[in-house]
Scaffold this active site. Sequence first.
Site, short mmCIF file in Angstrom:
data_model
loop_
_atom_site.label_atom_id
_atom_site.label_comp_id
_atom_site.label_asym_id
_atom_site.label_seq_id
_atom_site.Cartn_x
_atom_site.Cartn_y
_atom_site.Cartn_z
N HIS A 11 0.81 -1.26 -0.04
CA HIS A 11 0.18 0.18 0.09
C HIS A 11 0.91 1.29 0.11
O HIS A 11 0.59 2.17 -0.66
CB HIS A 11 -1.03 -0.03 1.39
CG HIS A 11 -2.19 -0.68 1.00
ND1 HIS A 11 -2.88 -1.04 2.22
CD2 HIS A 11 -2.73 -0.97 0.14
CE1 HIS A 11 -4.14 -1.57 1.79
NE2 HIS A 11 -4.14 -1.53 0.31
N GLU B 221 1.57 -11.07 -22.15
CA GLU B 221 2.13 -11.19 -20.99
C GLU B 221 2.98 -12.58 -20.55
O GLU B 221 3.96 -12.76 -19.75
CB GLU B 221 1.44 -10.82 -19.58
CG GLU B 221 1.07 -9.53 -19.56
CD GLU B 221 0.04 -9.06 -18.47
OE1 GLU B 221 0.45 -8.43 -17.65
OE2 GLU B 221 -1.25 -9.53 -18.24
N ASP C 167 5.40 -8.61 -16.96
CA ASP C 167 5.17 -9.83 -16.80
C ASP C 167 5.78 -10.91 -17.88
O ASP C 167 6.39 -11.91 -17.38
CB ASP C 167 3.70 -10.18 -16.69
CG ASP C 167 3.33 -9.87 -15.37
OD1 ASP C 167 3.83 -10.52 -14.42
OD2 ASP C 167 2.07 -9.31 -15.10
N CYS D 276 2.81 -1.62 -22.49
CA CYS D 276 2.53 -0.74 -21.29
C CYS D 276 3.37 -1.35 -20.01
O CYS D 276 3.01 -0.78 -19.07
CB CYS D 276 0.96 -0.93 -21.06
SG CYS D 276 0.26 -2.40 -20.68
#
Length: 768
Positions: free
Chosen positions: A364, A605, A629, A676
């Site tokens: 977080h 990916e 990935d 991306c």
Amino acid sequence: MLSILRNIVQEVNAARDLQEALRIIVSRVQEAMGTEVCSVYLLDPASNRYILMATEGLYQESVGKVSMGHSEGLVGLVGAREEPINLEDAPSHPRYRYFPETGEERFRSFLGVPIIHRRRMLGVLVVQQRESSRCFDEGEEAFLVTVSAQLASVIAHSEATGAISGLSLTGEETKDICFSGVPGAPGVAIGTGVVVYSTADLDAVPEKAAENIEQELELFRAAVQTVREDIQRVAKRLSSQLRPEELALFDVYLSMLGDKALPGEVDARIREGVWAQGALKQVVKQYIRHFEMMDDLYLRERAVDIRDLGRRLLSRLQEGEEKNVEYPENTVLVSEEITPAMLGEVPKGHLVGLVSVKGSSNSHVAILARAMGVPTVMGLVDIPVNQLDGKELVVDGFEGQLFASPSSELRAFYQEICDEEAELFRGLEALRDKPCETTDGHRVALLVNTGLMTDVARSLSHGAEGIGLYRTEVPFMIKDRFPSEQEQREYYREQLEAFAPNPVTMRTLDIGGDKALTYFPIQEENPFLGWRGIRVTLDHPEIFLVQVRAMLKASEGLNNLQIMLPMISNISEVEESLHLIYRVYHEVREEGYEIHMPKVGVMVEVPAVVYQIRELAERVDFLSVGSNDLTQYLLAVDRNNPRVAQLYHSYHPAVLQALVRVAQDAHSVGKPVGICGELAGDPGGALLLMAMGYDSLSMNAASLPKVKSVIRNVSREWAAQLLEDVLLLDSPHVIKSCVDLALRNEGFGRYLRPARSSSAALAKKTSA
Ligand code: PEP
Ligand code: MG
């Protein structure tokens, strides 16, 4: 043997400093092996000599005094060979060296094993015996090797403690030591370390019965109330910097403090007769144990929040004032476990950097740090936190590195980077409305990756032409339940409106792997190869359908939505998803919404789909490569694991070949293809991708101006030649150097991030 080993490791772990740790090692090993001598020699990086640091059996006066060159004597031989040397008659060995000051002439048999931590030679552990007849047997050799392997990280940690204070093993001053972790948020910060401790120590609370149950209940309720108010105050202070959905993190805290949650259980224990502090300790520990036992990274991280809350409550119960922390204007916040609440304690404008021992780029706090633009390093596992308070620190959030008490040379190096970054951005502002076009007229769309609304504001000011990846899981991660269709619709509308009429590519929920939701736990042995992305949402159409419905409704009147599917590994997953998307589209239209069918694309990916690009492209409107990935899966290297970070390389020839193939195959069936992953935001990577023919590059907003500037200053022909040249090379490092050199020759040296090699040239590194 195992229990002896475990005891030694525990004792050494509890040692106050390196000297004590080494003394424990030699005396326990001598005892366990029944040898006459056990000694440890450490390699001093400053002098490049092995220094006798502790011994049982040799003269104590020689400790710290006897040393030998790194290839001198039998100790040097063990170090050079990086393997054990076991001799029955050491003095007859040609490499034997005699040190009269140790009293060593009396000993004949010698067994030395290297101490190696993450490929770095730390030293040599030696046992010796007087009688020539004793040869250490295989079992003893194996024992010593095991001890040394287990202790290497403890020694590295203790050694780092000394290094932080700028002292080498011999007490001499050292130069800049670099500690490596995981990049949390990009950028460089130079500031003063403020170590945040929690004042209350739950472990120290004694077990006691309540003298007056009513009084204990009252005390506890008052503490809960005060902590609630503290959290609300912190949330308010952050409210101008964070969007409401980001502030929802604090709601998670407040809900843990709801009557039915943690306070309810503590209340019940107090009623059973336990005093308030003891009851709190019992409940919090039980919660922590529960969360820490979970395999899932995200859920394990929730234990941090519980522990933080427990400490806050305890400190209120103890009526101890919260430590009055002073936050200088350039605060670098340092903690074992930084929590979102700690961020809010720093006065506005004072926070320049973050350093956390625990956590990864997915925590977080890393998500918030990126949204707030605060350079961050996570996962600095070996760093001695309590040595950093008040020290000048350099946080390199690009590379995930930290330097303490930098030399003036190193500080100047990083200050230059900070100044250049600032100047570069000022200079690049002029490019905002200019197209991203090469000197020979080849146009590439530059898009941004977003997750929070804060990213959007920055993206617009940097001239992004749309969103290439909106990570929808981010708003899901900062809630404590699935957001409703209406809530999702509001998040999505904000993103779509901000960029209309430019395209906004929304990825359907990509959870699993290292991205988990507290309220939807996934426990797996091998999460990156498990239930991830589209696999989860196709198994839960109720999640997928609500999400797509919210996206479609949010797009009404804007018509700039694109939907993207993550982690596709089979054609059937695309067909099933398309079927569901069409179904929702018709339903939403039937409900009276004036919407258009969005373009639908898939992420590339998984290596398998690199070989099925044509089949995929025929079924969808566009493709987008998730190089983060794809690199991880092609190279079999966990993208979040600092231990193998040096093997994770998007310039690996296999990755580049795969990228070339994807672009060619997509274009052969007339479909656009973008990228991306992080590679798109790397100026050199962007050049190669442009040369490969990628139609759009989507990146972190901060990288966009540099990438645009580089592309606008070269011709496609030049980039194509560079690509042709590097495709002939077989090493990722050589490819990277070759691309960097090409950039430098074109005058873009200042755009390169502080490369590990260049900072290493200034800083003598220790692996952390
Ligand atoms: C990627 O894998 O490259 C990507 C963009 O997705 P994420 O980083 O969110 O997994
Ligand atoms: Mg991905």
